[in-house]
Design a protein around this motif. Structure first.
Motif, PDB file in Angstrom:
ATOM      1  N   LEU A 144       0.846  -1.194   0.000  1.00 23.53           N
ATOM      2  CA  LEU A 144       0.000   0.000   0.000  1.00 23.53           C
ATOM      3  C   LEU A 144       0.883   1.246   0.000  1.00 23.53           C
ATOM      4  O   LEU A 144       1.670   1.459   0.928  1.00 23.53           O
ATOM      5  CB  LEU A 144      -0.923   0.002   1.222  1.00 23.53           C
ATOM      6  CG  LEU A 144      -1.840  -1.236   1.327  1.00 23.53           C
ATOM      7  CD1 LEU A 144      -1.298  -2.218   2.363  1.00 23.53           C
ATOM      8  CD2 LEU A 144      -3.255  -0.834   1.680  1.00 23.53           C
ATOM      9  N   PHE A 145       0.758   2.045  -1.047  1.00 26.06           N
ATOM     10  CA  PHE A 145       1.548   3.265  -1.184  1.00 26.06           C
ATOM     11  C   PHE A 145       0.662   4.458  -0.854  1.00 26.06           C
ATOM     12  O   PHE A 145      -0.267   4.787  -1.596  1.00 26.06           O
ATOM     13  CB  PHE A 145       2.119   3.360  -2.599  1.00 26.06           C
ATOM     14  CG  PHE A 145       3.145   2.304  -2.876  1.00 26.06           C
ATOM     15  CD1 PHE A 145       4.471   2.482  -2.513  1.00 26.06           C
ATOM     16  CD2 PHE A 145       2.778   1.105  -3.469  1.00 26.06           C
ATOM     17  CE1 PHE A 145       5.417   1.491  -2.741  1.00 26.06           C
ATOM     18  CE2 PHE A 145       3.718   0.108  -3.706  1.00 26.06           C
ATOM     19  CZ  PHE A 145       5.044   0.304  -3.341  1.00 26.06           C
ATOM     20  N   ALA A 146       0.954   5.090   0.277  1.00 23.06           N
ATOM     21  CA  ALA A 146       0.104   6.156   0.817  1.00 23.06           C
ATOM     22  C   ALA A 146       0.662   7.525   0.452  1.00 23.06           C
ATOM     23  O   ALA A 146       1.862   7.779   0.564  1.00 23.06           O
ATOM     24  CB  ALA A 146      -0.002   6.020   2.329  1.00 23.06           C
ATOM     25  N   SER A 147      -0.251   8.421   0.048  1.00 17.08           N
ATOM     26  CA  SER A 147       0.144   9.754  -0.408  1.00 17.08           C
ATOM     27  C   SER A 147       0.527  10.686   0.726  1.00 17.08           C
ATOM     28  O   SER A 147       1.331  11.600   0.541  1.00 17.08           O
ATOM     29  CB  SER A 147      -1.007  10.391  -1.198  1.00 17.08           C
ATOM     30  OG  SER A 147      -1.313   9.650  -2.343  1.00 17.08           O
ATOM     31  N   THR A 148      -0.087  10.518   1.898  1.00 17.34           N
ATOM     32  CA  THR A 148       0.108  11.448   3.014  1.00 17.34           C
ATOM     33  C   THR A 148       0.289  10.682   4.313  1.00 17.34           C
ATOM     34  O   THR A 148      -0.038   9.493   4.421  1.00 17.34           O
ATOM     35  CB  THR A 148      -1.105  12.387   3.168  1.00 17.34           C
ATOM     36  OG1 THR A 148      -2.246  11.601   3.550  1.00 17.34           O
ATOM     37  CG2 THR A 148      -1.408  13.136   1.867  1.00 17.34           C
ATOM     38  N   ARG A 149       0.797  11.385   5.322  1.00 17.64           N
ATOM     39  CA  ARG A 149       0.923  10.778   6.651  1.00 17.64           C
ATOM     40  C   ARG A 149      -0.458  10.458   7.224  1.00 17.64           C
ATOM     41  O   ARG A 149      -0.618   9.482   7.967  1.00 17.64           O
ATOM     42  CB  ARG A 149       1.665  11.735   7.582  1.00 17.64           C
ATOM     43  CG  ARG A 149       3.094  12.037   7.154  1.00 17.64           C
ATOM     44  CD  ARG A 149       4.011  10.848   7.264  1.00 17.64           C
ATOM     45  NE  ARG A 149       5.386  11.185   6.922  1.00 17.64           N
ATOM     46  CZ  ARG A 149       6.356  10.283   6.795  1.00 17.64           C
ATOM     47  NH1 ARG A 149       6.092   8.986   6.969  1.00 17.64           N
ATOM     48  NH2 ARG A 149       7.587  10.671   6.474  1.00 17.64           N
ATOM     49  N   THR A 150      -1.448  11.284   6.896  1.00 14.50           N
ATOM     50  CA  THR A 150      -2.814  11.007   7.338  1.00 14.50           C
ATOM     51  C   THR A 150      -3.294   9.673   6.784  1.00 14.50           C
ATOM     52  O   THR A 150      -3.921   8.872   7.497  1.00 14.50           O
ATOM     53  CB  THR A 150      -3.772  12.120   6.879  1.00 14.50           C
ATOM     54  OG1 THR A 150      -3.314  13.375   7.380  1.00 14.50           O
ATOM     55  CG2 THR A 150      -5.193  11.863   7.362  1.00 14.50           C
ATOM     56  N   ALA A 151      -2.996   9.407   5.522  1.00  7.96           N
ATOM     57  CA  ALA A 151      -3.395   8.143   4.902  1.00  7.96           C
ATOM     58  C   ALA A 151      -2.704   6.962   5.575  1.00  7.96           C
ATOM     59  O   ALA A 151      -3.329   5.910   5.804  1.00  7.96           O
ATOM     60  CB  ALA A 151      -3.069   8.172   3.411  1.00  7.96           C
ATOM     61  N   VAL A 152      -1.435   7.123   5.909  1.00  7.95           N
ATOM     62  CA  VAL A 152      -0.727   6.068   6.637  1.00  7.95           C
ATOM     63  C   VAL A 152      -1.426   5.788   7.961  1.00  7.95           C
ATOM     64  O   VAL A 152      -1.651   4.633   8.340  1.00  7.95           O
ATOM     65  CB  VAL A 152       0.746   6.475   6.880  1.00  7.95           C
ATOM     66  CG1 VAL A 152       1.421   5.483   7.834  1.00  7.95           C
ATOM     67  CG2 VAL A 152       1.514   6.544   5.569  1.00  7.95           C
ATOM     68  N   GLY A 153      -1.812   6.853   8.673  1.00  8.48           N
ATOM     69  CA  GLY A 153      -2.510   6.688   9.947  1.00  8.48           C
ATOM     70  C   GLY A 153      -3.841   5.979   9.790  1.00  8.48           C
ATOM     71  O   GLY A 153      -4.207   5.126  10.618  1.00  8.48           O
ATOM     72  N   ASN A 154      -4.576   6.293   8.730  1.00  9.82           N
ATOM     73  CA  ASN A 154      -5.854   5.615   8.481  1.00  9.82           C
ATOM     74  C   ASN A 154      -5.653   4.118   8.299  1.00  9.82           C
ATOM     75  O   ASN A 154      -6.423   3.304   8.840  1.00  9.82           O
ATOM     76  CB  ASN A 154      -6.518   6.191   7.220  1.00  9.82           C
ATOM     77  CG  ASN A 154      -7.011   7.614   7.402  1.00  9.82           C
ATOM     78  OD1 ASN A 154      -7.284   8.052   8.513  1.00  9.82           O
ATOM     79  ND2 ASN A 154      -7.134   8.343   6.302  1.00  9.82           N
ATOM     80  N   LEU A 155      -4.645   3.745   7.548  1.00  5.65           N
ATOM     81  CA  LEU A 155      -4.392   2.322   7.290  1.00  5.65           C
ATOM     82  C   LEU A 155      -4.006   1.591   8.571  1.00  5.65           C
ATOM     83  O   LEU A 155      -4.449   0.460   8.809  1.00  5.65           O
ATOM     84  CB  LEU A 155      -3.283   2.178   6.244  1.00  5.65           C
ATOM     85  CG  LEU A 155      -3.629   2.672   4.832  1.00  5.65           C
ATOM     86  CD1 LEU A 155      -2.377   2.715   3.963  1.00  5.65           C
ATOM     87  CD2 LEU A 155      -4.690   1.793   4.200  1.00  5.65           C
ATOM     88  N   ARG A 156      -3.211   2.240   9.397  1.00  5.36           N
ATOM     89  CA  ARG A 156      -2.790   1.595  10.649  1.00  5.36           C
ATOM     90  C   ARG A 156      -3.963   1.461  11.627  1.00  5.36           C
ATOM     91  O   ARG A 156      -4.086   0.454  12.326  1.00  5.36           O
ATOM     92  CB  ARG A 156      -1.637   2.374  11.268  1.00  5.36           C
ATOM     93  CG  ARG A 156      -0.347   2.164  10.465  1.00  5.36           C
ATOM     94  CD  ARG A 156       0.833   2.913  11.015  1.00  5.36           C
ATOM     95  NE  ARG A 156       2.038   2.559  10.274  1.00  5.36           N
ATOM     96  CZ  ARG A 156       3.108   3.329  10.140  1.00  5.36           C
ATOM     97  NH1 ARG A 156       3.120   4.526  10.730  1.00  5.36           N
ATOM     98  NH2 ARG A 156       4.166   2.940   9.458  1.00  5.36           N
ATOM     99  N   LYS A 157      -4.835   2.454  11.644  1.00  2.21           N
ATOM    100  CA  LYS A 157      -6.012   2.367  12.504  1.00  2.21           C
ATOM    101  C   LYS A 157      -6.920   1.214  12.099  1.00  2.21           C
ATOM    102  O   LYS A 157      -7.580   0.601  12.936  1.00  2.21           O
ATOM    103  CB  LYS A 157      -6.802   3.678  12.455  1.00  2.21           C
ATOM    104  CG  LYS A 157      -6.154   4.828  13.203  1.00  2.21           C
ATOM    105  CD  LYS A 157      -6.954   6.115  13.017  1.00  2.21           C
ATOM    106  CE  LYS A 157      -6.244   7.291  13.653  1.00  2.21           C
ATOM    107  NZ  LYS A 157      -6.962   8.582  13.383  1.00  2.21           N
ATOM    108  N   GLU A 158      -6.960   0.930  10.797  1.00  2.00           N
ATOM    109  CA  GLU A 158      -7.809  -0.144  10.294  1.00  2.00           C
ATOM    110  C   GLU A 158      -7.104  -1.499  10.307  1.00  2.00           C
ATOM    111  O   GLU A 158      -7.690  -2.508   9.909  1.00  2.00           O
ATOM    112  CB  GLU A 158      -8.260   0.176   8.866  1.00  2.00           C
ATOM    113  CG  GLU A 158      -9.188   1.379   8.794  1.00  2.00           C
ATOM    114  CD  GLU A 158      -9.545   1.763   7.365  1.00  2.00           C
ATOM    115  OE1 GLU A 158      -9.314   0.940   6.446  1.00  2.00           O
ATOM    116  OE2 GLU A 158     -10.062   2.873   7.159  1.00  2.00           O
ATOM    117  N   SER A 159      -5.845  -1.503  10.741  1.00  2.00           N
ATOM    118  CA  SER A 159      -5.071  -2.752  10.856  1.00  2.00           C
ATOM    119  C   SER A 159      -5.019  -3.534   9.550  1.00  2.00           C
ATOM    120  O   SER A 159      -5.216  -4.750   9.510  1.00  2.00           O
ATOM    121  CB  SER A 159      -5.659  -3.636  11.971  1.00  2.00           C
ATOM    122  OG  SER A 159      -5.641  -2.978  13.209  1.00  2.00           O
ATOM    123  N   VAL A 160      -4.754  -2.820   8.446  1.00  2.00           N
ATOM    124  CA  VAL A 160      -4.611  -3.515   7.168  1.00  2.00           C
ATOM    125  C   VAL A 160      -3.407  -4.453   7.253  1.00  2.00           C
ATOM    126  O   VAL A 160      -2.443  -4.195   7.982  1.00  2.00           O
ATOM    127  CB  VAL A 160      -4.446  -2.542   5.991  1.00  2.00           C
ATOM    128  CG1 VAL A 160      -5.665  -1.652   5.851  1.00  2.00           C
ATOM    129  CG2 VAL A 160      -3.177  -1.719   6.136  1.00  2.00           C
TER     130      VAL A 160
END
Length: 368
Positions: A144-160
């Motif tokens: 998963l290639f995330a555009s922003t730090r916010t996007a990285v945080g979203n992915l970690r919160k969802e435990s992808v």
């Protein structure tokens, strides 16, 4: 290494361009472009391949239009057939279109590793088909290639479960290239426009066209009321059909302040956006482009996946059910003075995507 990119709509083609060029610099990579045919007319498809000097798609599935379920189902069947006979090491998908989800599901069905470029974006509005597409794609992707730090945080919160990489956003280098190419664009002359003398309007989302006659009527009411403001409106085929079906076209045709034009190529569009006084849109990509071009953006949605543009004061959410809110934003609102920061990275996303993919694939091949 055999890598396939699945694309099918205008936003996919734009994101594909810098990635394809980066992959082409590595002789170990054989890159195949699979075009689903989701967008198939010249203004929405072929022109982008020409502008970005992309090769013609290696495979064109020619799915065409239809209901979302039919279109996505047909794409999955046809993509999976290609993947099962071709032996790719990796499938790459981009953004949040129906082609994105179809490519992702086909990759999983054919047991091919999957990378999602521009992952982790969230509007937290499941009424939007784009939100469903990106959430589902993220949760079945290996990389998963995330555009922003916010996007990285979203992915970690969802435990992808996949490998998360902060890459920055491809649009930084895409917009920079389009601005350079725009020096040769005569779009302002063709449309007899002076810089900063007009507002640029784009409307295409389902909730503002086919799904909500009220929202469409509200936006049209605002256009009519802004009679002293020149509005340039490159019109999406879906939007044009909705306007015709709702019988608003005759009234809009009489609006002397409105310039309805056909969809533009990307270079012309960026030049038009860069020289607008403001942009009114429901497009996620255009919100981001406005931010990078430092043009105030007014978004006819209640939420956005590009929260950074709002937080930094360059994007105002006005919804699409209150004409007066749209009118007042066009006439009175201005950014609060904060300068855009490099929240979308330093313009190296394509190289980061390429190098990380090569590293990840090499490690998997060694394991096998």
């Amino acid at each position: 290494m055999k890598i396939a990119s699945v694309v099918g709509a205008r936003p996919n083609f734009i994101k594909l361009a810098p990635v394809h060029k980066a992959l082409a610099r590595n002789p170990e990579i054989e890159h195949t472009i699979i075009h689903t045919g989701q967008h198939y007319d010249f203004e929405m498809s072929e022109i982008f391949f020409k502008e970005f000097k992309l090769p013609k798609p290696d495979i064109n599935l020619k799915v065409g239009s239809g209901t979302p379920g039919y279109q996505t189902g047909e794409m999955i069947k046809r993509i999976e057939k290609v993947l099962l006979r071709s032996g790719f090491d990796l499938v790459m998908v981009y953004g949040d279109t129906n082609s994105t989800l179809a490519g992702a599901l086909a990759a999983v069905g054919s047991k091919t590793r999957l990378a999602h470029v521009e992952s982790g974006l969230r509007s937290f509005d499941r009424r939007m088909p784009e939100e469903t597409n990106r959430v589902l794609t993220d949760h079945i992707s290996n990389y998963l290639f995330a555009s922003t730090r916010t996007a990285v945080g979203n992915l970690r919160k969802e435990s992808v479960q996949g490998d998360i990489v902060y890459s920055g956003d491809l649009s930084v280098e895409i917009v920079d290239e389009a601005v350079r190419a725009g020096a040769k664009s005569d779009v302002l002359d063709r449309l007899s426009l002076e810089p900063k003398s007009y507002v640029l309007l784009t409307i295409h989302r389902v909730e503002n066209t086919t799904a909500s006659p009220h929202n469409l009527a509200t936006i049209i009411k605002a256009i009519k009321a802004l009679k002293d403001t020149t509005i340039v409106f490159p019109i999406h085929p879906r939007t044009l059909k909705a306007i015709k079906d709702s019988r608003h076209l005759p009234a809009l045709s009489r609006c002397k302040n409105l310039r309805m034009i056909k969809p533009l190529g990307y270079v012309d569009f960026v030049k038009l956006a860069r020289n607008a006084s403001k942009i009114v849109t429901d497009s996620g990509g255009v919100q981001k482009e406005a931010f990078l071009l430092k043009v105030p953006c007014i978004t006819t949605r209640r939420n956005t996946e590009w929260v950074e543009t709002v937080d930094l004061g360059w994007n105002k959410l006005v919804g699409s059910s209150d004409a007066q809110a749209i009118i007042e934003a066009v006439q009175k609102w201005a950014p609060v003075g904060k300068k855009p920061r490099a929240v979308f990275g330093q313009g190296k996303a394509s190289a980061i995507v390429r190098d990380r993919i090569v590293s990840l694939l090499e490690s998997k091949i060694e394991e096998n």
